[in-house]
Enzyme design. Sequence first.
Site, PDB file in Angstrom:
ATOM      1  N   ASP A  15     -11.409   2.540   3.868  1.00  0.00           N
ATOM      2  CA  ASP A  15     -11.813   1.131   3.797  1.00  0.00           C
ATOM      3  C   ASP A  15     -13.321   1.001   3.598  1.00  0.00           C
ATOM      4  O   ASP A  15     -13.798  -0.066   3.201  1.00  0.00           O
ATOM      5  CB  ASP A  15     -11.460   0.421   5.115  1.00  0.00           C
ATOM      6  CG  ASP A  15     -10.181  -0.383   5.031  1.00  0.00           C
ATOM      7  OD1 ASP A  15      -9.873  -0.874   3.939  1.00  0.00           O
ATOM      8  OD2 ASP A  15      -9.515  -0.517   6.074  1.00  0.00           O
ATOM      9  N   LYS A  54       0.843  -1.206   0.000  1.00  0.00           N
ATOM     10  CA  LYS A  54       0.000   0.000   0.000  1.00  0.00           C
ATOM     11  C   LYS A  54       0.871   1.246   0.000  1.00  0.00           C
ATOM     12  O   LYS A  54       0.598   2.209  -0.735  1.00  0.00           O
ATOM     13  CB  LYS A  54      -0.948  -0.021   1.218  1.00  0.00           C
ATOM     14  CG  LYS A  54      -2.077  -1.019   1.070  1.00  0.00           C
ATOM     15  CD  LYS A  54      -2.873  -1.246   2.354  1.00  0.00           C
ATOM     16  CE  LYS A  54      -3.876  -2.386   2.128  1.00  0.00           C
ATOM     17  NZ  LYS A  54      -4.637  -2.749   3.315  1.00  0.00           N
ATOM     18  N   GLN A 104      -5.062  -1.688   9.416  1.00  0.00           N
ATOM     19  CA  GLN A 104      -4.967  -3.011   8.803  1.00  0.00           C
ATOM     20  C   GLN A 104      -5.586  -4.070   9.713  1.00  0.00           C
ATOM     21  O   GLN A 104      -5.301  -4.117  10.910  1.00  0.00           O
ATOM     22  CB  GLN A 104      -3.486  -3.332   8.513  1.00  0.00           C
ATOM     23  CG  GLN A 104      -3.256  -4.610   7.743  1.00  0.00           C
ATOM     24  CD  GLN A 104      -3.795  -4.554   6.309  1.00  0.00           C
ATOM     25  OE1 GLN A 104      -3.867  -3.498   5.699  1.00  0.00           O
ATOM     26  NE2 GLN A 104      -4.176  -5.698   5.784  1.00  0.00           N
TER      27      GLN A 104
HETATM   28  N1  GUN Z   1      -7.169  -7.016   5.782  1.00  0.00           N
HETATM   29  C1  GUN Z   1      -7.508  -7.752   4.695  1.00  0.00           C
HETATM   30  N2  GUN Z   1      -8.153  -6.979   3.795  1.00  0.00           N
HETATM   31  C2  GUN Z   1      -8.236  -5.742   4.330  1.00  0.00           C
HETATM   32  C3  GUN Z   1      -8.790  -4.517   3.871  1.00  0.00           C
HETATM   33  O1  GUN Z   1      -9.365  -4.396   2.776  1.00  0.00           O
HETATM   34  N3  GUN Z   1      -8.652  -3.462   4.712  1.00  0.00           N
HETATM   35  C4  GUN Z   1      -8.051  -3.561   5.928  1.00  0.00           C
HETATM   36  N4  GUN Z   1      -7.979  -2.480   6.685  1.00  0.00           N
HETATM   37  N5  GUN Z   1      -7.529  -4.686   6.377  1.00  0.00           N
HETATM   38  C5  GUN Z   1      -7.626  -5.767   5.582  1.00  0.00           C
END
Ligand code: GUN
Length: 288
Positions: free
Chosen positions: A120, A53, A97
């Site tokens: 998100d 990211k 996350q």
């Molecule tokens: N863990 C797995 N997929 C995601 C996601 O799309 N966002 C976040 N914050 N954590 C994740």
Amino acid sequence: MAARILDGKSIAATVRGEVKEAVDRLHARGVFPSLHVVLVGDDPASAVYVRNKARACEEVGIRGVTHRLPATTTEAEVLALLHRLNGDPEVDGVLVQLPLPPHISADRVIDAQDPARDVDGFHPVNLGRLVSGREGLVACTPAGCMRLIQETGIRLQGKRAVVLGRSLIVGKPMALLLLAAHATVTICHSRTRDLPARVAEADVLVAAIGQARLVRGEWIQEGTVVIDVGMNRDEEGRLCGDVDFEGASRQASFITPVPGGVGPMTIAFLLRNTLIAACARRGLPPPF
Ligand code: GUN
């Protein structure tokens, strides 16, 4: 008939290009969008995702800041960081996350997010907006899946869409997006009876159930669009989706590979959401 491959890598590159152009326009106006990612603990998969990211942000000119916190961090400390970020006018997007260590409540952390910065799309306000059919930040993976479906050129109106999985991250928002696009939507999950029969009804199948190659090729009717969100390891440790790719490819009209299908779209839509949040927060017109 062999299915056409929906190449997520190349479609995601197009989306990232669109984001970069929008970022360049903002830079020219003295606006520098930023995304703050919070990583608690040392889950190795999460560490990889967070690194990817940060790199993706850099490539399009978004300022990416990663807050790495030890596994011993208390919930109060995470909430305090979120309150600080929520009060900082330079912060456009915030993402925590998941999964979080077991002593931290994901619900309380999500509730503490500012919905305007919730890239998100997990905050109840953003989910509520999605349910109500209003503008808001939409979860990245389902939004990316919608773009993949759009790339096939099929019209969703009146089509039968089957979603496997009912998670907050994928299944539920996916079903709502398909419904908003006027599909007739069935949500299946681990307790669904006669899954093969439900899958056989699908014009569009989105599999997000987290079981390696659960969906057999022969379950799928000819011409179905197959979107595979699964990211599993098989017995030999190979990465694979929720759908048996070989078998399904003989039936489907379009299919996403794993890896290289949905995965790259998620990050591209995270960047896109960050720009949408940056413009909305700053009272600028929508970038896309
Ligand atoms: N863990 C797995 N997929 C995601 C996601 O799309 N966002 C976040 N914050 N954590 C994740």
